[in-house]
Design an enzyme around this catalytic site. Structure first.
Site, short mmCIF file in Angstrom:
data_model
loop_
_atom_site.label_atom_id
_atom_site.label_comp_id
_atom_site.label_asym_id
_atom_site.label_seq_id
_atom_site.Cartn_x
_atom_site.Cartn_y
_atom_site.Cartn_z
N GLN A 31 0.89 -1.16 0.00
CA GLN A 31 0.00 0.00 0.00
C GLN A 31 0.92 1.21 0.00
OE1 GLN A 31 -1.74 3.25 0.53
NE2 GLN A 31 -0.88 2.74 2.52
N TYR A 55 2.52 4.66 7.12
CA TYR A 55 3.23 4.07 5.98
C TYR A 55 4.72 3.92 6.29
CZ TYR A 55 5.53 3.87 1.42
OH TYR A 55 6.32 3.52 0.36
N LYS A 76 6.98 0.34 6.82
CA LYS A 76 8.20 0.04 6.08
C LYS A 76 9.38 -0.20 7.02
CE LYS A 76 6.87 0.20 1.79
NZ LYS A 76 6.97 -1.00 0.94
N VAL A 81 4.12 13.53 -7.65
CA VAL A 81 4.15 14.91 -8.14
C VAL A 81 4.56 14.94 -9.61
CG1 VAL A 81 6.51 15.27 -7.31
CG2 VAL A 81 5.02 17.23 -7.72
N ILE A 122 1.53 24.02 -7.18
CA ILE A 122 2.69 23.97 -6.29
C ILE A 122 2.26 24.47 -4.92
CG2 ILE A 122 4.99 24.87 -5.82
CD1 ILE A 122 5.46 25.08 -8.79
#
Length: 727
Positions: A75, A140, A144, A183, A199
């Site tokens: 994910q 997240y 990890k 991005v 931005i």
């Protein structure tokens, strides 16, 4: 090599798959397609649409035996990890642990895990090196970091080689707008759609952007390098968002830029030191930010054009729903009401004289209850009671008087009773049928999954056989030799296996030893030259270094030092992921002690092990047809088949055996067999010789062994005599 890539249909995974495919490796992919697309992979491969935490993954590992596993499935959205940390944990932690455990269990040579720069959190010590403290600020990043810890501990505990790559901001073709490097993808989409680039903040925040092709190349190089541990995978270069927007304007032309308020909690600067990895695998990124963005923009332009062309050539396939499709859910209700109206018309017009309203109502309720279950049964009851009431009113009765009419209440109660009994019974039966259909569907899906794996395994085996058939050393014989392993009786597989290894390897003396339950002892079950060799019938595992080598490493042992009393080669045979037997070659010509013959021995023993595993699974599946119920006594035909195998081994290789017999009353067979089994070895068999005679086959047994066994039986009040064998 056989390379498994989890998340292989995704952005990074598909590029990694491309890289390994170009190097002529076999590619396997596990992906649940939550973010990946099958069209990202255009070459021949084997794909499984599965979640990485699915138990079915083990069937794949068991069937394929991968050399390299690259775990990219995850994910990837930081925002989603905040909104649903449980989902993030299931994918990024539970899924990783499942694949990591299976990789270690099935002896994968190297495991590569995709981590992230998110593990560092907010840290101003730039560029960030691997030694910097990890303080992730998102679920997240936490998941990890936990994944890295698992990999490191698997390395420490099991000696399992793992490599963790902390990716910086990855970009490139096939990327969607999600994830840390999104991005770039968003800027590409906005540019092609002639929309303003957004931005947030002043645009001076920096990131370490790395092209996906450099990621794939680094992963490929790491599989061939002696490295393990944690590595930054980056360019070690900062690029601001303003610079990124300027490059897009240089590539595309003038693009409007909208400056928006900054995001709370956004990291100001991020760049990773890649020196450790560059030194470890002799690698450096090939693409600078401008070159990478140009390639990404060109790909996006081509992809957009192809999609537009496809959209103009494909007609709409959605068709309006027809009347039958709309009516289908209400079919039972419509039929019920139509039949009721017909019955009501006949009753109220006095056209029915044979049956009264009660009989017609009961029949009507039973029919619809039996056809459709409780819902239609209750509806029929309600309609029948209504019809009965209307009929009574037509006869001149007053509604109030019906409330005191016992006959009327009896008829209503009868309708309710029939409706509930029939409806409930049919509904219960329908529910059970639906449950059975659901179970059947689940079993069919599992069967299809296993059948696919089995078919793939057979294809690999057939391809291997064809390669052997066409090799310069086969002389057209190896194919037919290997086909001999297609047996479903373990004794026959043992006998065939030593013969196959002898012929393929051109060896003089091949043996198979089977471990006992605790792997302390091994018993000889097959040998190609027993009568002319001083073969040990039983050996103790801890007394032989080559046995310890096979047990500890799970790999082939080669006696390169030519130690005495030690086989030239020995290889493990697996059963349920545990070493159950060892195949040994005692002597072969010196010119055959090469890497080629070592690989040939490995392939041949794997085929033998696969044949034995298949035979044992067959026996487990057909156990009810092999043994007399509630005993360990083989039926007559099965026992005869084992005897034939023993005789064949005796005639071909001189392997001794003995058959003992005893007369036993039919009712006492189970008790007698239980007493026998406690005195026998794992390689011996008990079976019926005829209706009143029970027999014991003693594997690899000479005269002295028979005398010893008979005396042991007598000491336990078991009387048997030698029927066949040496005495």
């Amino acid at each position: 090599m056989k390379v498994l890539i989890t998340g292989g249909y995704g952005f990074i995974g598909s590029h990694v798959a491309d890289r390994f495919h170009k190097e002529d490796h076999e590619i396997f992919i596990i992906d649940d397609l939550s973010s990946g697309k099958k069209e990202n992979i255009t070459f021949k491969h084997k794909g499984y649409v599965l979640s990485v935490d699915d138990p079915k993954c083990e069937e794949i590992f068991k069937a394929v035996r991968f050399d390299i596993v690259i775990h990219l499935a995850a994910q990837i959205s930081v925002v989603k990890s905040f909104n649903n940390p449980l989902l993030d944990t299931e994918s990024n932690v539970v899924g990783l642990v499942n694949i990591l455990s299976l990789s270690q269990k099935y002896h994968v040579k190297k495991f590569i895990f995709a981590s992230s720069a998110a593990v560092y959190g907010v840290n101003g010590e730039l560029p960030l090196s691997e030694e910097e403290e990890c303080a992730p600020i998102s679920p997240y990043g936490i998941s990890k970091w936990i994944g890295e810890t698992y990999c490191e501990k698997w390395n420490e505990i099991y000696g399992f080689e793992t490599v963790c790559f902390r990716f910086s901001n990855v970009y490139g073709p096939r990327q969607n707008s999600k994830g840390e490097g999104g991005v770039v993808s968003k800027f590409v989409n906005n540019t092609l759609n002639s929309e303003a680039l957004k931005i947030f903040g002043d645009g001076e925040q920096t990131r370490d952007f790395i092209y996906v092709g450099d990621i794939a190349d680094a992963i490929y190089r790491s599989t061939n390098a002696p490295i393990s541990g944690v590595f930054n995978l980056s360019t070690n270069t900062e690029t601001s968002i303003n610079d990124l927007a300027q490059i897009f304007q240089d590539i595309h032309g003038k693009v409007k830029v909208n400056m928006l308020p900054g995001k709370e909690g956004d990291i100001r600067h991020s760049v990773l030191n890649n020196r450790k990895l560059m030194n470890g695998i002799d690698w450096s990124p090939l693409y600078d930010i401008r070159t990478g963005l140009e390639k990404t923009y060109q790909w996006a332009t081509r992809d957009r054009a192809q999609k537009e062309i496809a959209a103009t050539t494909v007609e709409a396939t959605d068709k309006p729903k027809n009347f039958a499709h709309v009516v289908k859910p209400f079919k039972a209700y419509i039929e019920n009401i139509v039949v009721f109206l017909i019955i009501a018309w006949f009753v109220l017009t006095n056209d029915i004289s044979i049956f009264n309203t009660t009989e017609i109502g009961v029949f009507y309720i039973m029919i619809f209850g039996a056809m459709y279950g409780i819902k239609q049964s209750i509806l029929s009851v309600g309609l029948s009671i209504g019809l009965l009431t209307i009929e009574k009113l037509f006869e001149g009765r007053e509604f109030i008087s019906l409330l005191y009419d016992t006959s009327f209440f009896f008829q209503v109660a009868l309708f309710l009773f029939i409706g509930l009994v029939v409806g409930y019974s049919v509904q219960r039966k329908t529910n059970r049928l639906q449950e059975q259909r659901q179970k059947m569907t689940e079993l069919e899906q599992r069967y299809e999954f296993l059948e696919g794996i089995h078919t793939e395994t057979r294809e690999v085996k057939d391809e291997l056989q064809l390669r052997l058939l066409n090799s310069e050393d086969s002389f057209g014989e190896i194919y037919s030799i290997i086909k001999e392993l297609d047996e479903l009786e373990p004794e026959k597989v043992f006998s065939k296996a030593v013969q196959v290894v002898k012929q393929v390897m051109d060896a003089d003396n091949v043996s198979i030893y089977v471990f006992n339950r605790n792997q302390a002892f091994l018993r000889l079950v097959a040998n190609t030259n027993f009568s002319q060799s001083a073969q040990k019938n039983s050996i103790k595992a801890n007394e032989y270094e080559y046995i310890q080598h096979v047990l500890q490493t799970g790999t082939i042992f080669v006696n390169k030092e030519l130690w005495p009393d030690t086989p030239i080669m020995a290889a493990p045979i697996y059963r349920n992921n545990k070493i159950s037997a060892v195949i040994t070659i005692d002597w072969m010509e010196f010119k055959h002690m090469s890497l080629y013959h070592e690989n040939l021995f490995k392939i041949t023993t794997e085929l033998a092990g696969s044949a034995l595993d298949r035979a044992l699974r067959y026996i487990e599946a057909t156990e009810a047809n092999r043994f007399i119920p509630e005993t360990n006594v083989l039926y007559l035909e099965v026992f005869k088949s084992i005897l034939e195998s023993k005789r064949e081994q005796k005639d071909k290789y001189g392997m001794p055996y003995a058959v003992l017999e005893a007369f036993v009353v039919q009712q006492e067979i189970g008790t007698y067999a239980n007493k026998l089994s406690n005195l026998l070895r794992e390689t011996d068999y008990i079976g019926m010789l005829d209706q009143n005679r029970i027999g014991v086959v003693l594997s690899n047994t000479n005269r002295n062994d028979v005398e010893l066994i008979l005396s042991r039986f007598e000491a336990n009040n078991i009387s048997m005599r030698l029927l066949e064998g040496e005495m």
